[in-house]
Design an enzyme around this catalytic site. Structure first.
Site, PDB file in Angstrom:
ATOM      1  N   LYS A  74       0.778  -1.063  -0.064  1.00  0.00           N
ATOM      2  CA  LYS A  74       0.016  -0.045   0.097  1.00  0.00           C
ATOM      3  C   LYS A  74       0.720   1.212   0.048  1.00  0.00           C
ATOM      4  CE  LYS A  74      -3.918   1.860   2.719  1.00  0.00           C
ATOM      5  NZ  LYS A  74      -4.852   1.461   3.887  1.00  0.00           N
ATOM      6  N   SER A 149      -9.920   1.454   3.188  1.00  0.00           N
ATOM      7  CA  SER A 149      -9.218   1.875   2.228  1.00  0.00           C
ATOM      8  C   SER A 149      -8.179   1.154   1.478  1.00  0.00           C
ATOM      9  CB  SER A 149      -8.302   3.092   3.081  1.00  0.00           C
ATOM     10  OG  SER A 149      -7.476   2.536   3.958  1.00  0.00           O
ATOM     11  N   SER A 173      -9.893  -1.285   7.431  1.00  0.00           N
ATOM     12  CA  SER A 173      -9.320  -0.837   6.246  1.00  0.00           C
ATOM     13  C   SER A 173      -8.518  -2.009   5.183  1.00  0.00           C
ATOM     14  CB  SER A 173      -8.318   0.115   6.101  1.00  0.00           C
ATOM     15  OG  SER A 173      -8.975   1.360   5.921  1.00  0.00           O
TER      16      SER A 173
HETATM   17  N1  GLN Z   1     -13.328   3.537   7.021  1.00  0.00           N
HETATM   18  C1  GLN Z   1     -12.783   3.848   8.050  1.00  0.00           C
HETATM   19  C2  GLN Z   1     -12.238   5.401   7.994  1.00  0.00           C
HETATM   20  O1  GLN Z   1     -12.567   5.882   7.027  1.00  0.00           O
HETATM   21  C3  GLN Z   1     -11.429   3.005   8.199  1.00  0.00           C
HETATM   22  C4  GLN Z   1     -10.324   3.480   7.592  1.00  0.00           C
HETATM   23  C5  GLN Z   1      -9.122   2.669   7.929  1.00  0.00           C
HETATM   24  O2  GLN Z   1      -9.124   1.391   8.623  1.00  0.00           O
HETATM   25  N2  GLN Z   1      -7.878   3.141   7.398  1.00  0.00           N
HETATM   26  O3  GLN Z   1     -11.826   5.939   8.817  1.00  0.00           O
END
Ligand code: GLN
Length: 472
Positions: A74, A149, A173
């Site tokens: 990532k 994400s 995420s």
């Molecule tokens: N969807 C969650 C957020 O936007 C989790 C994101 C993540 O785990 N990086 O905060």
């Protein structure tokens, strides 16, 4: 399906027996990548991966299961002399001067690094559509979100573009996109995988996660990258936790906690997937206990207060003066420089989180919001500790519903976070396991979790369930 779709265990077996060469494995990934560029999984595919594979072709295969295995990373994890954009315009041209600890550890195992993966900007989001460099698409259905994400990480593993991927997981995420794309996603106990060189979103919740095609493959990667790191104060060896359970676990007599009120809040399809896992565990002789936490209805609020507050602080370093983009401020004040750079450098969702975070942290609001969220997290940690004392070190949790259509409302994408944030708020490991039980033939998942430090045990139980569910 080609060798690029096999598990790491299978690929390793073929490499060891010299039935395939590293460069064949990489060529298959390159071919799949060329044929599916529209997925936008990679922000950069490393051309030198082929040279690296050719070098390894000439060597004796090693016993390490990650030797010559193609993985991808990532783009919020630092790799020396490579760009690290965090999928944001503000870091579009930033080149990392060093390797994150997890990258160094993977390199020690001689994996082949295929490239930088797309994701929601600064790991904020659940759709895979908040990258400054275009959305990632779901290979199972291009009209649906891949999930975020870590969208590129899930898509790369699902589409045969890499054998495993690293992501980050602050509130689901890794697990949510893994589930949407039909692969396995894991978040470790907070701290057991070091975060040195990983861009911060909400540092008290952030973890580096792993995505692969089965729990055992995740365990190979976990063993290689976990453990204390002097560069990261928050890092720990899993054995340091009060419940550092053995991974060799029998399902017979396994004590499993179920958070029924969390389950009740989920979609019937998710409840069904949960039930399928429950039935298998039960038939193998597991014992269950229903646990109430009294905070199930405010978990999402607790998460968003914490995550936005910490994001507003973490992201304050991107100001035009220190890192990345700098809009010309000649004749202007430093405040104008900050404002201009941040207004055009950050996307709309990131800006929204920063604004919310500033509100929660304002002197007059702090006690009411951030401090309260902290006390709820303490309550969760205490409950988890208490459960471990009663012998309940394993949790069966609901997972994620099928991938949403790309025209879903924003509210729906926020609500999909509910089952993800639980493990981050508690600081415990969690693995999402997809089942193909959705209404549209798309995966719906359940999650295995457990006490802090029980990472390898969760993965071990996960592998047993994976094998049993594959047969049925
Ligand atoms: N969807 C969650 C957020 O936007 C989790 C994101 C993540 O785990 N990086 O905060």
């Amino acid at each position: 399906m080609g060798i690029n779709h096999l598990t790491i265990q299978e690929q390793h077996g073929l490499l060891k027996k010299k039935e395939i060469k590293p460069s064949q494995l990489v060529s298959e990934c390159v071919k799949a990548y060329e044929e599916s560029k529209d997925l936008n999984a990679y922000l950069e595919f490393f051309e030198d991966a082929k040279d690296r594979a050719a070098q390894l072709d000439g060597q004796q295969p090693q016993d390490h299961p990650l030797w010559a295995i193609p993985g991808a990373i990532k783009d919020n994890i630092a790799m020396k002399d490579r760009k690290m954009t965090c999928a944001s315009k503000i870091l579009e041209n930033f080149v990392s001067p060093y390797n994150a600890t997890v990258i160094k550890r993977l390199q020690n195992a001689e994996f082949i690094n295929l490239g930088r993966l797309n994701h929601d900007e600064f790991a904020i989001g659940a759709s895979g559509f908040y990258s400054a460099f275009g959305p990632t698409l779901n290979p199972l259905d291009r009209q649906r979100f891949p999930g975020g994400s870590s969208s590129g990480s899930a898509v790369a593993v699902a589409a045969g573009l890499a054998s495993f991927a690293l992501g980050t997981d602050t509130g689901g995420s890794c697990r949510l996109p893994a589930s949407y794309c039909g692969v396995y996603g894991f978040k470790p106990t907070y701290g057991t995988i070091p975060r040195d060189g990983v861009a911060e979103y909400a540092p008290s919740l952030d973890t580096v996660g792993i995505l692969a095609r089965c729990p055992l493959d995740i365990d190979y990667v976990y063993q290689q990258i976990s453990g204390k790191d002097i560069m990261d104060e928050s890092s720990r060896d899993p054995q340091e936790y009060f419940c550092s359970c053995d991974e060799e676990v029998s399902l017979k007599g396994l004590k499993v906690a179920v958070f029924r009120r969390l389950l009740e809040r989920c979609h019937p399809a998710v409840q069904q997937a949960f039930q399928q896992a429950y039935d298998v565990l039960k038939s193998e002789g597991a014992e269950f206990k229903d646990v109430e936490l009294d905070v199930e209805d405010i978990l999402l609020n607790t998460y968003y207060v914490t995550a936005c507050s910490e994001a507003s602080s973490s992201l304050s370093r991107y100001d035009g003066a220190r890192y990345g983009m700098c809009l010309d401020a000649q004749g202007k004040t430093i405040e104008r420089l900050y404002a201009q750079t941040r207004t055009s450098g950050f996307g709309h969702e990131v800006q929204r989180r920063i604004l919310l975070g500033n509100f929660f942290l304002a002197e007059q609001n702090y006690q009411q919001w951030y401090a309260k969220a902290l006390s709820i997290r303490q309550h969760l940690a205490d409950r988890s500790e208490q459960l471990a004392k009663e012998g309940f070190c394993t949790y069966l949790l609901p997972g994620f519903n099928e991938a949403q259509k790309i025209d879903a409302s924003e509210e729906d994408t926020y609500s999909s976070d509910l089952v993800g944030v639980f493990a981050n708020l508690m600081g415990v490991p969690a693995l999402a396991l997809p089942l193909s039980s959705g209404r549209h033939g798309l995966p719906v998942s359940f999650q295995l979790s457990g006490a802090r430090g029980s990472d390898r045990r969760v993965l071990g139980i996960g592998q047993q369930l994976y094998l049993r569910l594959k047969k049925s």
